[in-house]
Design an enzyme around this catalytic site. Sequence first.
Site, PDB file in Angstrom:
ATOM      1  CB  ILE A   1      -0.921   0.025   1.234  1.00  0.00           C
ATOM      2  CG1 ILE A   1      -1.771  -1.239   1.275  1.00  0.00           C
ATOM      3  CG2 ILE A   1      -1.808   1.259   1.218  1.00  0.00           C
ATOM      4  CD1 ILE A   1      -2.419  -1.494   2.609  1.00  0.00           C
ATOM      5  CB  CYS A   2       1.546   3.866  -2.387  1.00  0.00           C
ATOM      6  SG  CYS A   2       2.417   5.431  -2.498  1.00  0.00           S
ATOM      7  CG  LEU A   3      -1.822   5.694   3.611  1.00  0.00           C
ATOM      8  CD1 LEU A   3      -2.614   6.691   2.782  1.00  0.00           C
ATOM      9  CD2 LEU A   3      -2.792   4.801   4.364  1.00  0.00           C
TER      10      LEU A   3
END
Lengths: 475, 164
Positions: B95-97
């Site tokens: 996840i790109c967060l």
Amino acid sequence: MDSSFDLPDSTDWIATSLPSFEPLEASLRCEVCKEFYNNPVITQCAHTFCSICIRRCITADGKCPACKSGVSSERLVPNIAVREIVKKFQEARPKALDLARHKHDETSDSPSAKKRKLDDTDLEQSEGGRQTRSRRTKSSRRGDGLQGAPIQIPDTDDDDGDFEPDDLPEGMVRCPICQKPMKEEQVFSHLNNCPDTTAQTSETGRGKRSRSNNAFSKPSQQRRKPPPKQSSPAPSRLPQLNYHLLKEPALKKKLQEIGIPVWGKKELLERRHLEWLHIWNSNCDSENPRNKRELLKELDTWEQTRGGRAQTTEARVMRKDFDAQGHATMHKNQFDDLIANARRKRESPKSDEVKEEASPTVAGAPDAEHRSEAQPTAEFFTQDVPKPLEGCADNIASIREKVELVNRTGDTLASVRLETISSRGMPASAAEDELPSGSSESAGIANPFTSPSRKVPMFALPEDPVVDVDNSTQV
Amino acid sequence: MASSSRTTSPTKRLLTELQTYQSDPNEALLELGPVDDNELTHWRAVMKGVPGTAYEGGLWALDIQIPSTYPLSPPTIRFMTPICHPNVDFKTGEICLDLLKTSWTPAYTITTTLTSIHQLLTSAEPDSPLNVDIAQLFRQEDYVGAEALIRFYTETERYVGRRR
């Protein structure tokens, strides 16, 4: 899982009659450790945390966990008001929660607690309520008392004839202790100073209530007299060290001066010193500082869990500096075994296939002209192919010989074909009928042997589809 | 002794968080908890899709690894069930967060972090994609195509039942 642990938590209030206490308690808890503030300190950005939590956070990234602005550990100041509030709240919490829970239990069948309160000021309603109340437990009765609601507790007891259902105007309630009527909002403040706290303990028929009186007034009594704790002059905070400027022996000397363990490498010494700073300096923010032995014990706990004696059981999470090469060499045996297993598995079915493929190709060769038509269906029958040859090791062996022969010469087709077909138990007449048409296709014979991909359909052809085709052509 | 409970180990805080979740469940989640009672640093969650969006009706399992430095460092969260989202790698589930990397603060909990991931479903950032295909659809403003693709994967890759 639910019953295996029970930690006090702000959400305990949600299911009670006082759900609004949930945010109240949540705001009395540290955002980092999610527990009640312990030695709360305020940062320069005006956020409050436990002393040790914010110190650890500052060591980790130097930012406030709430607003991410830069903070420094030197500028942390104890937040005394919060400390007092938390302390008092924690003292009051168990009883308040208990009361709120029981209150909720008994009112769960009525539409709402609020409505019940209003109803009880009415005479008839309180008559009806009396029946249910007689079944109530002691503690739930106490619940009514603290609520300050007009529910009059003693009416359950038969000897309590002195009680008369009151007809107070709406919004007015009686003090559960001295029965003095007052506004509902005033009850709590009144309770703290109720002059009648001890007067009624001797009265018969009210023993239960008086017990609750004592229990309730306890915190308020404590509040009147300030804590008499006379602590020794507060210990002074330790300064930060610049570890880059210190060589290992110098650092060891520093640690020795402070009086903490000096074993381990420099990296460990640094971490231990940092942790000691957290423990020591947060203790300086405490109202009642603990002595050094207790702090050393805490450092020892750290040593066991996170420091030099910690077990590195973190293999499950792959770290950034994970040594893949080292891991590979260390477990080479296991990897080799796995590879060998995989190879073996891959080879064994293949050898079977080769065996099966080799034999019927010859039989299929004559039907080269049908291949194009039969190919789509052929795939569906490949699975059934091994059957005709099952248990005929002799036949297979002889077929192999023929195959080799064909491979070598290529012109002994007719004899090979005849024998293989008969050996496969196919009707000889049908096979012979094919011969004239099939024998001419010499080109189609050479190909199947060179391209392995084409072996499969050929292999399948002698099965039912071939017969069908023949029948259809014959008919 | 209050301060002894404030040890550096994340155990106590994780237990508190678990308790909090059980008495105050997160609406974005179907379930949340440790994979195994003996291993408190490995959690698993099942996230629900956002009604009224292309992710409606979806269910995704998430794997949560909690470092021993938690809450000072963030948990590692990834999707176990493939999800079609510009900021989630379809294969690895990464996840790109920013919350899970640079802008983590100890004030976040597992539950609030998962809420943020849930919000990410509806507020994608196609400009820092991990799934280039769907991000491209978004960038070319082919919302119909993107939604169709997301709905397709939401339906076909739906998490079913408990597998360990």
